[in-house]
Write a protein that holds these residues in place. Sequence first.
Motif, PDB file in Angstrom:
ATOM      1  N   GLN A 253       7.648   6.035  -6.768  1.00  0.00           N
ATOM      2  CA  GLN A 253       6.480   7.077  -6.889  1.00  0.00           C
ATOM      3  C   GLN A 253       6.004   7.479  -5.840  1.00  0.00           C
ATOM      4  O   GLN A 253       5.275   8.435  -5.728  1.00  0.00           O
ATOM      5  CB  GLN A 253       5.742   6.713  -8.192  1.00  0.00           C
ATOM      6  N   HIS A 254       5.996   6.535  -4.559  1.00  0.00           N
ATOM      7  CA  HIS A 254       5.252   6.712  -3.564  1.00  0.00           C
ATOM      8  C   HIS A 254       6.216   7.482  -2.314  1.00  0.00           C
ATOM      9  O   HIS A 254       5.686   8.053  -1.290  1.00  0.00           O
ATOM     10  CB  HIS A 254       4.754   5.514  -2.601  1.00  0.00           C
TER      11      HIS A 254
ATOM     12  N   CYS B 161       9.851  10.190  -8.595  1.00  0.00           N
ATOM     13  CA  CYS B 161       9.543  10.246  -7.573  1.00  0.00           C
ATOM     14  C   CYS B 161       8.973  11.841  -7.147  1.00  0.00           C
ATOM     15  O   CYS B 161       9.057  12.625  -8.110  1.00  0.00           O
ATOM     16  CB  CYS B 161      10.850  10.160  -6.401  1.00  0.00           C
TER      17      CYS B 161
ATOM     18  N   GLN C 147       8.049  10.093  -0.323  1.00  0.00           N
ATOM     19  CA  GLN C 147       7.800  11.408  -0.047  1.00  0.00           C
ATOM     20  C   GLN C 147       8.992  12.093   0.921  1.00  0.00           C
ATOM     21  O   GLN C 147       9.446  13.180   0.658  1.00  0.00           O
ATOM     22  CB  GLN C 147       6.479  11.889   0.429  1.00  0.00           C
TER      23      GLN C 147
ATOM     24  N   HIS D 260       8.011   1.179  -5.627  1.00  0.00           N
ATOM     25  CA  HIS D 260       7.496   2.311  -4.776  1.00  0.00           C
ATOM     26  C   HIS D 260       8.244   3.657  -4.839  1.00  0.00           C
ATOM     27  O   HIS D 260       7.995   4.456  -3.779  1.00  0.00           O
ATOM     28  CB  HIS D 260       7.604   1.867  -3.153  1.00  0.00           C
TER      29      HIS D 260
ATOM     30  N   TRP E 223       4.758   3.521   2.273  1.00  0.00           N
ATOM     31  CA  TRP E 223       6.227   3.725   1.750  1.00  0.00           C
ATOM     32  C   TRP E 223       6.298   5.094   1.396  1.00  0.00           C
ATOM     33  O   TRP E 223       7.491   5.653   0.848  1.00  0.00           O
ATOM     34  CB  TRP E 223       5.903   2.895   0.188  1.00  0.00           C
ATOM     35  N   ARG E 224       5.554   5.914   2.131  1.00  0.00           N
ATOM     36  CA  ARG E 224       5.642   7.489   2.086  1.00  0.00           C
ATOM     37  C   ARG E 224       7.097   7.898   2.886  1.00  0.00           C
ATOM     38  O   ARG E 224       7.747   9.023   2.275  1.00  0.00           O
ATOM     39  CB  ARG E 224       4.486   8.171   2.311  1.00  0.00           C
TER      40      ARG E 224
ATOM     41  N   THR F 271       0.737  -1.234   0.181  1.00  0.00           N
ATOM     42  CA  THR F 271       0.141  -0.099  -0.011  1.00  0.00           C
ATOM     43  C   THR F 271       0.883   1.288   0.014  1.00  0.00           C
ATOM     44  O   THR F 271       1.925   1.479   0.682  1.00  0.00           O
ATOM     45  CB  THR F 271      -0.941   0.003   1.409  1.00  0.00           C
ATOM     46  N   PRO F 272       0.647   2.313  -0.645  1.00  0.00           N
ATOM     47  CA  PRO F 272       1.332   3.483  -0.968  1.00  0.00           C
ATOM     48  C   PRO F 272       1.722   4.246   0.307  1.00  0.00           C
ATOM     49  O   PRO F 272       2.711   4.556   0.606  1.00  0.00           O
ATOM     50  CB  PRO F 272       0.653   4.231  -1.755  1.00  0.00           C
ATOM     51  N   ASP F 273       0.412   4.225   1.185  1.00  0.00           N
ATOM     52  CA  ASP F 273       0.739   4.842   2.372  1.00  0.00           C
ATOM     53  C   ASP F 273       2.035   4.272   3.409  1.00  0.00           C
ATOM     54  O   ASP F 273       2.466   5.139   4.166  1.00  0.00           O
ATOM     55  CB  ASP F 273      -0.827   4.854   3.338  1.00  0.00           C
TER      56      ASP F 273
END
Length: 415
Positions: A109-110, A138, A112, A107, A77-78, A73-75
């Motif tokens: 692109q996830h 990214c 941040q 990940h 890997w932020r 899930t992207p959340d």
Amino acid sequence: MKQKRTGLCPTFTSHEQEVKRQKHARSSFQQMPIQDWGNLPHHVVLQIFQHLSLVDRARASSVCRCWNDVFHTPDLWRKFEFELNQPATSYLRSTHPDLIQQIIKKHAQHLQYVSFKVDSCTESAEAACDILSQLVNCTIKTLGLISTARPSFMDVSQSHFVSALTVVFVNSKSLSSIKIDGTPVDDPSLKVLVANNSDTLKLLKMSSCPHVSPAGILCVADQCHGLRELALNYHLLSDELLLALSSEKHVHLEHLRIDVVSENPGQTHFHTIKRSSWEALVRHSPKVNIVMYFFLYKEEFEPFFFSKEMLGRIGLHCPRLVELVVCANGLEPLDEELIQIAERCKSLTAIGLGECEVTCSGFVEFVKMCGGRLTQLSIMEEVLIPDSSFNMEQIHSEVSKHLGRIWFPDMMPTW
């Protein structure tokens, strides 16, 4: 003839009652539907994963396909910290190479909030550069390059480092916080940073970056009007920089850290900053916190100020002083200077004293004048000189009385 009923009921011993209760519990448990952990709601598993370490998350992801989907899930890997260490020279755990490749592939692109923690080996810093150069898709918002020992990024080829860092500067376009202390970043790469992130950059920490010139950091201040926190070396400080930070277009600066480090061994000459430039900054950002750290030998220190004399000047000219730390000040008692600071610096809330001297009575008077506003009071025991008014056994109770809480001087460990 009717048979008469009795009101007697069969009786059970406590042992028989316990056996009956256990049988009923087992029967009830056997009748319960079997829970399928793989069918737990996605948001429940996600919340559990957010409290697990990366290693535990990876292990849990192998339980079933559902949990593996949550793992990606992207959340989750932020925010990620790459730990790069060489087993032969470091006891710290290192991020597994397979996981690094999985992150880059699935990940990138996830990501941040990204940081790289490297040990003292050049190979670790080079590995960090290799990863940076692959983050082409990214949208990083914060980037930190952290050397846990000596600044190993300085051993990397400058072209390799700048090339990798530029990849992030160009592709992110939303960087708000950058910590690149002790790296070979240079003026051209800062221009790339400004060209792509001038509207979002709010924090820049770049102490000990020898390839950056005053013109390079001035470019950042001129274009990044939202910059609120800045950390740099004294040799990058200039009147032009302070005036740029004080322009009408610029937001109020909140924190300015300046590291005073000699550029050459035995350096005794440092450039001066006009008082009018400091005043312009304070007028524009009246709540700015200015912190200066001095990493100098005595002969290098004197061009800035003589310590005892400087403390007196602080009392006269720094009414907004909030925190004061004095170390290696010599053997002259600082009673008068501290009392003057207590009189004039009404915002002082924290003080630390080490490798200097203050009489016990002078220190008690200082604390009495400051009162309960001193939220932090760290004084080494050897700093305090007993006198006719107070000895070492008495001073802690007297100071505690004026602070309104229990206080003891700090003691140097003896192990």
